[in-house]
Structures are given as structure tokens and as C-alpha cells.
Motif scaffolding. Structure first.
Motif, PDB file in Angstrom:
ATOM      1  N   GLU A 110       0.827  -1.207   0.000  1.00  0.00           N
ATOM      2  CA  GLU A 110       0.000   0.000   0.000  1.00  0.00           C
ATOM      3  C   GLU A 110       0.861   1.256   0.000  1.00  0.00           C
ATOM      4  N   GLU A 111       1.964   1.199   0.738  1.00  0.00           N
ATOM      5  CA  GLU A 111       2.848   2.361   0.815  1.00  0.00           C
ATOM      6  C   GLU A 111       3.475   2.665  -0.540  1.00  0.00           C
ATOM      7  N   GLU A 112       3.815   1.622  -1.288  1.00  0.00           N
ATOM      8  CA  GLU A 112       4.417   1.827  -2.607  1.00  0.00           C
ATOM      9  C   GLU A 112       3.415   2.477  -3.563  1.00  0.00           C
ATOM     10  N   VAL A 113       2.152   2.055  -3.487  1.00  0.00           N
ATOM     11  CA  VAL A 113       1.123   2.652  -4.328  1.00  0.00           C
ATOM     12  C   VAL A 113       0.949   4.130  -3.980  1.00  0.00           C
ATOM     13  N   THR A 114       0.910   4.426  -2.688  1.00  0.00           N
ATOM     14  CA  THR A 114       0.742   5.816  -2.246  1.00  0.00           C
ATOM     15  C   THR A 114       1.890   6.690  -2.729  1.00  0.00           C
ATOM     16  N   ILE A 115       3.102   6.196  -2.620  1.00  0.00           N
ATOM     17  CA  ILE A 115       4.273   6.954  -3.067  1.00  0.00           C
ATOM     18  C   ILE A 115       4.190   7.236  -4.567  1.00  0.00           C
ATOM     19  N   ALA A 116       3.812   6.201  -5.351  1.00  0.00           N
ATOM     20  CA  ALA A 116       3.714   6.351  -6.805  1.00  0.00           C
ATOM     21  C   ALA A 116       2.632   7.368  -7.175  1.00  0.00           C
ATOM     22  N   LEU A 117       1.493   7.301  -6.482  1.00  0.00           N
ATOM     23  CA  LEU A 117       0.402   8.230  -6.780  1.00  0.00           C
ATOM     24  C   LEU A 117       0.769   9.666  -6.420  1.00  0.00           C
ATOM     25  N   ASN A 118       1.448   9.822  -5.306  1.00  0.00           N
ATOM     26  CA  ASN A 118       1.829  11.174  -4.881  1.00  0.00           C
ATOM     27  C   ASN A 118       2.880  11.780  -5.809  1.00  0.00           C
ATOM     28  N   LYS A 119       3.597  10.942  -6.540  1.00  0.00           N
ATOM     29  CA  LYS A 119       4.522  11.465  -7.545  1.00  0.00           C
ATOM     30  C   LYS A 119       3.756  12.001  -8.758  1.00  0.00           C
ATOM     31  N   LEU A 120       2.578  11.418  -9.017  1.00  0.00           N
ATOM     32  CA  LEU A 120       1.739  11.939 -10.089  1.00  0.00           C
ATOM     33  C   LEU A 120       1.163  13.293  -9.704  1.00  0.00           C
ATOM     34  N   GLU A 121       0.697  13.391  -8.451  1.00  0.00           N
ATOM     35  CA  GLU A 121       0.160  14.649  -7.929  1.00  0.00           C
ATOM     36  C   GLU A 121       0.186  14.584  -6.413  1.00  0.00           C
ATOM     37  N   ASN A 122       0.713  15.592  -5.801  1.00  0.00           N
ATOM     38  CA  ASN A 122       0.836  15.604  -4.349  1.00  0.00           C
ATOM     39  C   ASN A 122      -0.529  15.422  -3.678  1.00  0.00           C
ATOM     40  N   GLY A 123      -0.623  14.413  -2.800  1.00  0.00           N
ATOM     41  CA  GLY A 123      -1.860  14.147  -2.075  1.00  0.00           C
ATOM     42  C   GLY A 123      -2.810  13.187  -2.765  1.00  0.00           C
ATOM     43  N   LEU A 124      -2.482  12.762  -3.993  1.00  0.00           N
ATOM     44  CA  LEU A 124      -3.376  11.875  -4.735  1.00  0.00           C
ATOM     45  C   LEU A 124      -3.560  10.544  -4.016  1.00  0.00           C
ATOM     46  N   GLY A 125      -2.515  10.060  -3.379  1.00  0.00           N
ATOM     47  CA  GLY A 125      -2.598   8.775  -2.681  1.00  0.00           C
ATOM     48  C   GLY A 125      -3.624   8.753  -1.567  1.00  0.00           C
ATOM     49  N   GLN A 126      -3.959   9.928  -1.041  1.00  0.00           N
ATOM     50  CA  GLN A 126      -4.945  10.014   0.030  1.00  0.00           C
ATOM     51  C   GLN A 126      -6.360  10.262  -0.509  1.00  0.00           C
ATOM     52  N   GLU A 127      -6.482  10.555  -1.799  1.00  0.00           N
ATOM     53  CA  GLU A 127      -7.791  10.881  -2.376  1.00  0.00           C
ATOM     54  C   GLU A 127      -8.520   9.659  -2.931  1.00  0.00           C
ATOM     55  N   ILE A 128      -7.804   8.634  -3.328  1.00  0.00           N
ATOM     56  CA  ILE A 128      -8.460   7.470  -3.923  1.00  0.00           C
ATOM     57  C   ILE A 128      -9.124   6.623  -2.851  1.00  0.00           C
ATOM     58  N   ASP A 129     -10.186   5.912  -3.246  1.00  0.00           N
ATOM     59  CA  ASP A 129     -10.907   5.093  -2.274  1.00  0.00           C
ATOM     60  C   ASP A 129     -10.234   3.734  -2.099  1.00  0.00           C
ATOM     61  N   ARG A 130     -10.766   2.940  -1.166  1.00  0.00           N
ATOM     62  CA  ARG A 130     -10.137   1.674  -0.804  1.00  0.00           C
ATOM     63  C   ARG A 130     -10.168   0.674  -1.953  1.00  0.00           C
ATOM     64  N   VAL A 131     -11.276   0.614  -2.699  1.00  0.00           N
ATOM     65  CA  VAL A 131     -11.378  -0.329  -3.811  1.00  0.00           C
ATOM     66  C   VAL A 131     -10.317  -0.028  -4.868  1.00  0.00           C
ATOM     67  N   THR A 132     -10.179   1.251  -5.207  1.00  0.00           N
ATOM     68  CA  THR A 132      -9.188   1.639  -6.208  1.00  0.00           C
ATOM     69  C   THR A 132      -7.773   1.378  -5.709  1.00  0.00           C
ATOM     70  N   ALA A 133      -7.513   1.694  -4.443  1.00  0.00           N
ATOM     71  CA  ALA A 133      -6.185   1.487  -3.877  1.00  0.00           C
ATOM     72  C   ALA A 133      -5.789   0.013  -3.938  1.00  0.00           C
ATOM     73  N   THR A 134      -6.739  -0.869  -3.658  1.00  0.00           N
ATOM     74  CA  THR A 134      -6.469  -2.312  -3.712  1.00  0.00           C
ATOM     75  C   THR A 134      -6.180  -2.743  -5.143  1.00  0.00           C
ATOM     76  N   MET A 135      -6.955  -2.241  -6.091  1.00  0.00           N
ATOM     77  CA  MET A 135      -6.757  -2.594  -7.499  1.00  0.00           C
ATOM     78  C   MET A 135      -5.386  -2.137  -7.993  1.00  0.00           C
ATOM     79  N   LEU A 136      -4.948  -0.965  -7.535  1.00  0.00           N
ATOM     80  CA  LEU A 136      -3.684  -0.404  -8.018  1.00  0.00           C
ATOM     81  C   LEU A 136      -2.456  -1.080  -7.425  1.00  0.00           C
ATOM     82  N   ARG A 137      -2.647  -2.004  -6.512  1.00  0.00           N
ATOM     83  CA  ARG A 137      -1.513  -2.782  -6.007  1.00  0.00           C
ATOM     84  C   ARG A 137      -0.996  -3.756  -7.062  1.00  0.00           C
TER      85      ARG A 137
END
Length: 236
Positions: A24-51
Motif C-alpha cells: 500500500e505504501e508503494e502505491v501511495t508513493i507512486a500516486l503522490n509522484k503523479l500529484e501531491n496528495g493523490l494517494g490520500q484521495e483514492i478510495d479503498r477499492v481503487t487502492a487495492t486494485m492499483l496494487r
């Protein structure tokens, strides 16, 4: 690896490398590189899929073009958004139709050639669309060979093609195949696409597999597993 005879024969001579899901931490880091704070904006279903790595890659490809939607219930929704954003943008209708035609032409070439990296040379009328698809990351070129950016997007495009032409995959083309384990992901992609877009066609497609004596048992069981998910997604 365990059930495909060709791959299994290589196992004892090779080093097996297991590729699991991202943390989960790796996904958050990757998303925040796309846009600061993006990792905290996505919902749980999407976060799981993006793993899953290819889903994170697809999400990144989409987000760079369209930031209006960031949450998805499944892979089909994500690929629908990617298709609509990259292929069906605000360009003239003739350009959009050529891109779609070319995507389906590449799919057909892959099927005929029996490889995900076939030789493909666009004709003069297709060159601009070909360059557009490559520059936007949907296809990749290697000399005169072409491939989709990931096999799952090839399968999605194939499923979309079958759905739009109205043909039944399993009553015709599938029976021409060997029906080995390698086709399972394609079968599931077609079922998932039709389930998400046209319930009646999905039911017809599933019935055609289950009732046809020429369809192998493992594909019937796969179909039943998709039906089970429809009836009880939480349990599946």
C-alpha cells in the motif's frame, strides 16, 4: 507455471521469480509522484486494485491525460475511461473512427499471427492514427513489430471488439482454438466486459459456453466462477 505443460517443462531449468502485489505504501508513493496528495484521495477499492502493477501503470497513463475521475470499481471501468480519454477525445469523428479501426486491426493481426508482438505495417491512411496511439502509450513499437502496452489491454480491446460486432466468441472462434490454459484470461476478459456493459449479451455468452459440448470443462468452470461473482461478489 504449474499447469501449463510447456512452462512446467522449463521450471527445473530456470530460476522462478515471484512477482507479488505492491505494498500500500508503494502505491501511495507512486500516486503522490503523479500529484501531491493523490494517494490520500483514492478510495479503498481503487487502492487495492492499483496494487497490481499493470493497473497502476494504466491509472498513471490515464491520470496524465484526464484527472476528472480517480476512483474505479474494477479494471473494466479503468480501461473504459482510458479508452474514452485517449481514443474518443475531442478530435474529429473521422480520427476517432480510424483509431478504433486500427486498434481492432492490430487485435485481429495478433489473433492470426498467434503472438502478442506481430509484424504490422500500417498503410498510408493509418499512419497518423498509428503514431497517435504509440505516442499516447496504448501501443508499443519495436521495429516493424507492434504490441499493446499490456496483455490485459489487448484482451480488453479484443472483448470490446467482439461486443461491438455482436458476435459470440464461444460459439464460433473459441472452438477453433486449442482451448488451453493460456486462453483463460481472454475468456474472462470477454465475459467481464459484457457483464459490465450488456447483461443480456453476457447471459447469452455464458450460456453458449456452458451448453456447448465442444467447450472444454475448465472454461465452463471459469464461466461459472464469473457467474458466481455476479450473484455474490462479496463471497467471490
Amino acid at each position: 507455471l504449474e499447469y501449463d505443460s510447456v512452462l512446467n517443462s522449463l521450471k527445473d531449468k530456470s530460476t522462478v521469480i515471484e512477482i507479488g502485489e505492491l505494498a500500500e505504501e508503494e502505491v501511495t508513493i507512486a500516486l503522490n509522484k503523479l500529484e501531491n496528495g493523490l494517494g490520500q484521495e483514492i478510495d479503498r477499492v481503487t487502492a487495492t486494485m492499483l496494487r497490481t502493477v499493470q493497473m497502476l501503470d494504466s491509472f498513471s497513463l490515464l491520470f496524465r491525460r484526464n484527472k476528472s475521475k480517480i476512483n474505479f470499481n474494477n479494471q473494466i471501468e479503468l480501461y473504459d475511461a482510458l479508452w474514452d480519454t485517449v481514443i474518443c477525445d475531442s478530435s474529429p469523428r473521422s480520427d476517432v473512427e480510424m483509431r478504433e479501426h486500427l486498434m481492432y486491426k492490430i487485435v485481429e493481426t495478433i489473433q492470426i499471427a498467434g503472438t502478442l508482438n506481430p509484424q504490422f505495417i500500417p498503410d498510408s491512411s493509418q499512419k497518423r492514427a498509428y503514431e497517435y496511439l504509440a505516442s499516447n502509450g496504448l501501443i508499443r513499437r519495436d521495429g516493424s513489430a507492434v504490441s499493446f502496452f499490456h496483455q490485459s489491454f489487448y484482451e480488453y480491446t479484443l472483448a470490446r471488439h467482439y461486443s461491438e460486432t455482436g458476435g459470440l466468441l464461444f460459439s464460433s472462434d473459441l472452438k477453433k482454438e486449442i482451448q488451453g490454459l493460456e486462453i483463460r484470461s481472454t475468456v474472462k476478459a470477454v465475459l467481464d466486459f459484457k457483464r459490465g456493459h450488456d447483461t443480456a449479451k453476457f447471459v447469452d455468452e455464458a450460456r453458449s459456453i456452458l451448453e456447448d459440448p465442444d467447450i472444454r470443462l475448465h472454461l465452463k468452470l471459469l464461466t461459472l466462477s464469473v457467474l458466481a461473482f455476479v450473484n455474490n461478489p462479496a463471497r467471490a
